[in-house]
Design a protein around this motif. Structure first.
Motif, PDB file in Angstrom:
ATOM      1  N   GLY A  20      22.616 -97.818  11.530  1.00 55.76           N
ATOM      2  CA  GLY A  20      22.790 -98.921  10.594  1.00 55.76           C
ATOM      3  C   GLY A  20      22.609 -98.447   9.160  1.00 55.76           C
ATOM      4  N   ARG A  21      21.541 -97.687   8.920  1.00 54.37           N
ATOM      5  CA  ARG A  21      21.259 -97.199   7.558  1.00 54.37           C
ATOM      6  C   ARG A  21      22.390 -96.314   7.050  1.00 54.37           C
ATOM      7  NH1 ARG A  21      15.820 -96.702   9.547  1.00 54.37           N
ATOM      8  NH2 ARG A  21      16.102 -94.501  10.018  1.00 54.37           N
ATOM      9  N   LEU A  22      22.857 -95.396   7.914  1.00 48.64           N
ATOM     10  CA  LEU A  22      23.916 -94.478   7.475  1.00 48.64           C
ATOM     11  C   LEU A  22      25.239 -95.204   7.263  1.00 48.64           C
ATOM     12  CD1 LEU A  22      23.172 -91.332   9.659  1.00 48.64           C
ATOM     13  CD2 LEU A  22      22.816 -91.615   7.208  1.00 48.64           C
ATOM     14  N   ASN A  23      25.527 -96.183   8.139  1.00 48.29           N
ATOM     15  CA  ASN A  23      26.779 -96.926   7.990  1.00 48.29           C
ATOM     16  C   ASN A  23      26.799 -97.725   6.696  1.00 48.29           C
ATOM     17  OD1 ASN A  23      27.747 -95.940  10.363  1.00 48.29           O
ATOM     18  ND2 ASN A  23      27.508 -97.831  11.531  1.00 48.29           N
ATOM     19  N   GLN A 170      21.917-103.361  15.587  1.00 51.27           N
ATOM     20  CA  GLN A 170      23.336-102.962  15.552  1.00 51.27           C
ATOM     21  C   GLN A 170      24.213-104.067  14.963  1.00 51.27           C
ATOM     22  OE1 GLN A 170      21.346-102.262  18.335  1.00 51.27           O
ATOM     23  NE2 GLN A 170      21.193-100.141  17.628  1.00 51.27           N
ATOM     24  N   THR A 171      24.122-105.288  15.542  1.00 49.98           N
ATOM     25  CA  THR A 171      25.016-106.345  15.062  1.00 49.98           C
ATOM     26  C   THR A 171      24.686-106.742  13.625  1.00 49.98           C
ATOM     27  OG1 THR A 171      23.595-108.006  16.080  1.00 49.98           O
ATOM     28  CG2 THR A 171      25.535-107.323  17.337  1.00 49.98           C
ATOM     29  N   SER A 172      23.398-106.750  13.253  1.00 52.41           N
ATOM     30  CA  SER A 172      23.090-107.194  11.895  1.00 52.41           C
ATOM     31  C   SER A 172      23.552-106.182  10.855  1.00 52.41           C
ATOM     32  CB  SER A 172      21.614-107.522  11.742  1.00 52.41           C
ATOM     33  OG  SER A 172      20.838-106.451  12.159  1.00 52.41           O
ATOM     34  N   ALA A 173      23.585-104.875  11.218  1.00 48.79           N
ATOM     35  CA  ALA A 173      24.150-103.899  10.271  1.00 48.79           C
ATOM     36  C   ALA A 173      25.632-104.187  10.059  1.00 48.79           C
ATOM     37  CB  ALA A 173      23.959-102.477  10.797  1.00 48.79           C
ATOM     38  N   LYS A 174      26.329-104.587  11.128  1.00 47.11           N
ATOM     39  CA  LYS A 174      27.756-104.921  10.992  1.00 47.11           C
ATOM     40  C   LYS A 174      27.944-106.144  10.106  1.00 47.11           C
ATOM     41  CE  LYS A 174      28.974-102.961  15.448  1.00 47.11           C
ATOM     42  NZ  LYS A 174      29.462-103.220  16.803  1.00 47.11           N
TER      43      LYS A 174
ATOM     44  N   SER B  72      17.079 -99.849  -1.271  1.00 47.49           N
ATOM     45  CA  SER B  72      17.128 -98.680  -0.385  1.00 47.49           C
ATOM     46  C   SER B  72      16.792 -99.070   1.039  1.00 47.49           C
ATOM     47  CB  SER B  72      16.128 -97.624  -0.853  1.00 47.49           C
ATOM     48  OG  SER B  72      16.586 -97.034  -2.040  1.00 47.49           O
ATOM     49  N   SER B  73      17.341 -98.314   1.992  1.00 48.23           N
ATOM     50  CA  SER B  73      17.077 -98.637   3.394  1.00 48.23           C
ATOM     51  C   SER B  73      15.667 -98.207   3.804  1.00 48.23           C
ATOM     52  CB  SER B  73      18.128 -97.978   4.278  1.00 48.23           C
ATOM     53  OG  SER B  73      18.245 -96.615   3.957  1.00 48.23           O
ATOM     54  N   GLU B  74      15.134 -97.205   3.129  1.00 44.41           N
ATOM     55  CA  GLU B  74      13.764 -96.771   3.427  1.00 44.41           C
ATOM     56  C   GLU B  74      12.833 -97.322   2.359  1.00 44.41           C
ATOM     57  OE1 GLU B  74      13.093 -94.809   5.975  1.00 44.41           O
ATOM     58  OE2 GLU B  74      14.905 -93.684   6.469  1.00 44.41           O
ATOM     59  N   LYS B  75      11.714 -97.855   2.793  1.00 40.59           N
ATOM     60  CA  LYS B  75      10.827 -98.475   1.823  1.00 40.59           C
ATOM     61  C   LYS B  75      10.196 -97.476   0.868  1.00 40.59           C
ATOM     62  CE  LYS B  75       9.542-102.701   4.091  1.00 40.59           C
ATOM     63  NZ  LYS B  75       8.429-103.548   4.470  1.00 40.59           N
TER      64      LYS B  75
END
Lengths: 206, 136
Positions: A20-23, A170-174, B72-75
């Motif tokens: 999710g983070r990378l996407n 997964q779905t919330s990243a989308k 940011s995705s990391e805190k």
């Protein structure tokens, strides 16, 4: 999700998985490329501003009222999309659905108005092949309209997936990524409103 | 409850003020652009400069208030927020170079009759060429 990733309860779901983070980061890179794509279309339109040939001028056909309705519909849909993400981060699935469906309805209204606008122009003698100016106009506004169409279809499919699988990392990243896309369409529209419509009316007035 | 200084946790409040303020400011900027364009009677150049400044401001509102660009995705790290912001700023730079550069190079947009001037210049050049041909 069997990994030993420890997350604070407050970390939004979309940031909880590595994918999710990378996407999400990758999607920002894609949006940078989209900015470059649209900039070439803006450059083409502005360069061809006076090449109306024997066809009508934008001053004759552009109608402020319709453009304002489109602007208002898309801006409001961007706002409601933001609220939908706010609800998702509160783990409120129902709120997410309500606000996302409002967003899609406003997007469909925008698209309907745009199609009506295009049909009107064609009836008044300005089609994509009428002059270099109208080619530039239909390509840039049409490309944006195509993006909105894809956005509506994409978000609809993601909502169906959320309904089936629930709100997971997964779905919330989308959902979050598709919301970035939707906001971006309004960013592009701000520049279409300014560079295509307002500039077109100002320059052909003087 | 969450630490109020943590940008990722701020979203848990009831009313999303960031979005409401962003929306209201966007509407105000759109209305101001309309007013400047149709009501002020400024010169065309002034109008264009002002409405483009408004457009960039409104785009920044969308990116910061609605899209959480700097988040940011990391805190513990600002890395992804900074990468996202840097990437979009670079894309904006590329866009400005492409648009302003094309308009400048192609000579349109400076005034309504520029292309007529260019046409007559080209005609002059053609005539010069013809005359030179005759001399030979």
């Amino acid at each position: 999700m069997a990994h030993a990733e420890v997350h604070d309860h407050n970390t939004p779901l979309e940031y909880q998985s590595e994918t999710g983070r990378l996407n999400i980061l990758g999607f920002w890179v894609f949006l940078g490329a989209e900015i470059a794509l649209f900039s070439t279309l803006f450059a083409t339109y502005l360069v061809l501003m006076y090449r109306t040939g024997d066809g009508p001028t934008p001053h004759e056909l552009f109608e402020l009222k319709g453009v304002l309705i489109e602007t208002f519909l898309l801006l409001t849909s961007s706002f409601t999309c933001g609220i939908a993400i706010h609800e998702m981060r509160r783990r409120n699935r129902k709120g997410l659905f309500i606000w996302m469906i409002i967003t899609l309805a406003l997007g469909a209204g925008f698209l309907g108005y745009e199609i009506y606008e295009f049909v009107t122009y064609v009836h008044e003698g300005a089609a994509i092949g009428t002059s270099a100016f109208w080619s530039g106009f239909f390509v840039i506004v049409g490309t944006h309209g195509l993006h909105v169409t894809m956005g509506i279809a994409w978000i609809t499919l993601i909502l169906i997936q959320v309904a089936r699988r629930g709100l997971t990392p997964q779905t919330s990243a989308k959902v979050f990524i598709s919301s970035l896309y939707w906001h971006f369409l309004d960013v592009v529209w701000i520049f279409i409103f300014t560079a295509v419509y307002l500039t077109g009316m100002v320059l052909h007035n003087g | 409850m969450a630490n109020p200084q943590d940008s990722l946790s701020r979203e848990h409040g009831g009313i999303p003020w960031k979005h409401v303020i962003g929306y209201i400011l966007s509407i105000i900027l759109t209305a101001l652009a309309l007013w400047v364009t149709f009501e002020t009677g400024f010169s065309t150049r002034t109008i264009l400069i002002i409405i483009f400044i408004f457009a960039f401001l409104q785009a920044a509102l969308q990116l910061l208030m609605f899209m959480h660009m700097t988040e940011s995705s990391e805190k513990k790290s600002k890395l992804t927020g900074n990468t996202q912001t840097g990437n979009i700023l670079f894309a904006a730079f590329v866009a400005i170079v492409i648009v302003a550069g094309s308009v400048w190079v192609m000579g349109a947009g400076h005034g309504k009759h520029d292309h007529h001037k260019m046409d007559s210049k080209m005609e002059d050049m053609k005539m010069d060429g013809d005359m030179k041909m005759e001399h030979k």
